[in-house]
Design an enzyme around this catalytic site. Sequence first.
Site, PDB file in Angstrom:
ATOM      1  N   GLN A 102      16.359  -0.730  -7.931  1.00 55.03           N
ATOM      2  CA  GLN A 102      16.241  -0.195  -6.562  1.00 55.03           C
ATOM      3  C   GLN A 102      14.774  -0.175  -6.145  1.00 55.03           C
ATOM      4  O   GLN A 102      14.447   0.216  -5.036  1.00 55.03           O
ATOM      5  CB  GLN A 102      16.793   1.237  -6.519  1.00 55.03           C
ATOM      6  N   ASN A 103      13.901  -0.566  -7.055  1.00 56.04           N
ATOM      7  CA  ASN A 103      12.463  -0.489  -6.781  1.00 56.04           C
ATOM      8  C   ASN A 103      11.987  -1.712  -6.007  1.00 56.04           C
ATOM      9  O   ASN A 103      12.449  -2.828  -6.240  1.00 56.04           O
ATOM     10  CB  ASN A 103      11.678  -0.363  -8.088  1.00 56.04           C
ATOM     11  N   HIS A 120      16.973  -3.273  -3.099  1.00 56.79           N
ATOM     12  CA  HIS A 120      16.356  -2.696  -1.900  1.00 56.79           C
ATOM     13  C   HIS A 120      15.187  -3.530  -1.376  1.00 56.79           C
ATOM     14  O   HIS A 120      14.411  -3.054  -0.561  1.00 56.79           O
ATOM     15  CB  HIS A 120      15.913  -1.245  -2.179  1.00 56.79           C
ATOM     16  N   CYS A 149       4.073 -12.355  13.066  1.00 51.56           N
ATOM     17  CA  CYS A 149       4.457 -13.686  12.594  1.00 51.56           C
ATOM     18  C   CYS A 149       3.709 -14.736  13.424  1.00 51.56           C
ATOM     19  O   CYS A 149       3.220 -14.426  14.525  1.00 51.56           O
ATOM     20  CB  CYS A 149       5.966 -13.819  12.802  1.00 51.56           C
TER      21      CYS A 149
HETATM   22  P1  OAD Z   1      14.320   9.120  -6.980  1.00 49.10           P
HETATM   23  O1  OAD Z   1      12.944   9.546  -6.596  1.00 49.10           O
HETATM   24  O2  OAD Z   1      15.459   9.659  -6.195  1.00 49.10           O
HETATM   25  O3  OAD Z   1      14.597   9.519  -8.499  1.00 49.10           O
HETATM   26  C1  OAD Z   1      13.691   9.226  -9.520  1.00 49.10           C
HETATM   27  C2  OAD Z   1      14.343   9.639 -10.821  1.00 49.10           C
HETATM   28  O4  OAD Z   1      13.495   9.255 -11.878  1.00 49.10           O
HETATM   29  C3  OAD Z   1      14.590  11.145 -10.958  1.00 49.10           C
HETATM   30  O5  OAD Z   1      15.916  11.349 -11.418  1.00 49.10           O
HETATM   31  C4  OAD Z   1      13.561  11.591 -12.016  1.00 49.10           C
HETATM   32  O6  OAD Z   1      14.059  12.632 -12.827  1.00 49.10           O
HETATM   33  C5  OAD Z   1      13.407  10.316 -12.815  1.00 49.10           C
HETATM   34  N1  OAD Z   1      12.088  10.162 -13.468  1.00 49.10           N
HETATM   35  C6  OAD Z   1      10.869  10.472 -12.997  1.00 49.10           C
HETATM   36  N2  OAD Z   1       9.906  10.123 -13.863  1.00 49.10           N
HETATM   37  C7  OAD Z   1      10.538   9.558 -14.930  1.00 49.10           C
HETATM   38  C8  OAD Z   1      10.094   8.972 -16.157  1.00 49.10           C
HETATM   39  N3  OAD Z   1       8.821   8.897 -16.475  1.00 49.10           N
HETATM   40  N4  OAD Z   1      11.036   8.491 -17.002  1.00 49.10           N
HETATM   41  C9  OAD Z   1      12.361   8.566 -16.701  1.00 49.10           C
HETATM   42  N5  OAD Z   1      12.826   9.092 -15.553  1.00 49.10           N
HETATM   43  C10 OAD Z   1      11.940   9.582 -14.679  1.00 49.10           C
HETATM   44  O7  OAD Z   1      14.323   7.519  -7.007  1.00 49.10           O
HETATM   45  P2  OAD Z   1      15.565   6.508  -6.988  1.00 49.10           P
HETATM   46  O8  OAD Z   1      16.704   7.021  -7.774  1.00 49.10           O
HETATM   47  O9  OAD Z   1      15.021   5.178  -7.342  1.00 49.10           O
HETATM   48  O10 OAD Z   1      15.945   3.724  -1.329  1.00 49.10           O
HETATM   49  O11 OAD Z   1      15.937   6.499  -5.468  1.00 49.10           O
HETATM   50  C11 OAD Z   1      16.905   5.610  -5.032  1.00 49.10           C
HETATM   51  C12 OAD Z   1      16.579   5.125  -3.664  1.00 49.10           C
HETATM   52  O12 OAD Z   1      16.391   6.229  -2.791  1.00 49.10           O
HETATM   53  C13 OAD Z   1      15.281   4.362  -3.533  1.00 49.10           C
HETATM   54  O13 OAD Z   1      15.377   3.015  -3.885  1.00 49.10           O
HETATM   55  C14 OAD Z   1      14.991   4.494  -2.088  1.00 49.10           C
HETATM   56  C15 OAD Z   1      15.226   5.976  -1.972  1.00 49.10           C
HETATM   57  O14 OAD Z   1      15.396   6.508  -0.773  1.00 49.10           O
HETATM   58  C16 OAD Z   1      15.528   3.054  -0.242  1.00 49.10           C
HETATM   59  O15 OAD Z   1      14.368   3.057   0.136  1.00 49.10           O
HETATM   60  C17 OAD Z   1      16.609   2.288   0.442  1.00 49.10           C
END
Ligand code: OAD
Length: 260
Positions: A102-103, A120, A149
């Site tokens: 998702q990154n 994403h 553009c």
């Molecule tokens: P989040 O910021 O929602 O969640 C990050 C997760 O990583 C949390 O559950 C933390 O506990 C965990 N975390 C943090 N540091 C860590 C580490 N060192 N090792 C392991 N885990 C760790 O991010 P996403 O789940 O990626 O979408 O969010 C999903 C989507 O929501 C993103 O892609 C973005 C956002 O809104 C869009 O932009 C469309």
Amino acid sequence: MSRSGASKLQGRLRRARRVAVLTGAGVSAESGVPTFRGTDGLWRQYRAEDLATPEAFRRDPGLVWEWYDWRRQLVATCQPNPAHRAIAALERDAPEFLLITQNVDGLHRKAGSVRVVELHGNLWRVRCVRDERTTENLEAPLQDIPPRCTCGGLLRPDVVWFGEALPAEDLRRAFEAAESCEIFLVVGTSAVVQPAASLPMIAREHGAYVVEVNLEPTPLTSTAHESHHGKAGEILPHLLGLTPVPGPPSPVPQGPPCSP
Ligand code: OAD
């Protein structure tokens, strides 16, 4: 479900033909990239949800681009960490493999991952809102905000914003991998944003062994066969029994983001 350090995963990995991995912002946290829902996820007074929308871009493309320009400058200074490199090493050993991320930071590819679906989008691609052409754009900081553009249309980041559909082919590949894999590894995602959040459930329903690595419990934890809590960069290399591929030193302590 076992939460103990003794993982059954390594034996399963040796036998598995099909492996899939889902990652979220947590996998890049130790590289210094702020997560979305962490306290470091704010820019000025804005939350990501307020800026990553088509409405915000229509209202004020300059403001949205200032935020992306800040994020791009920040990410440009960050390097893949041991978690990215462990996932790249896992891919090299797996006959069939898909990394679904998702990154948008591009750090998985920088670490050597090849079979990647960026659900994403990617910060380093831009798309013209007029002629729809996508191009790579590595300029950070941008000279002109908002960038345009050659056809004169506004450029936007080629990422998926809230309320927008995910690329159909990427989504198809992600679901296919979830349905067919034997092992599904979920790393550093809060598992709350759909449709990515449903992939581990689908994998489990189709018989995959589901393993989660996260700093803390998530809505997925009760579904996973194994759930390991701690930093991905520390846990993953050991959990996978891999010698991480050497790379440049990364800022392992989770702390202030890399400076833009
Ligand atoms: P989040 O910021 O929602 O969640 C990050 C997760 O990583 C949390 O559950 C933390 O506990 C965990 N975390 C943090 N540091 C860590 C580490 N060192 N090792 C392991 N885990 C760790 O991010 P996403 O789940 O990626 O979408 O969010 C999903 C989507 O929501 C993103 O892609 C973005 C956002 O809104 C869009 O932009 C469309």
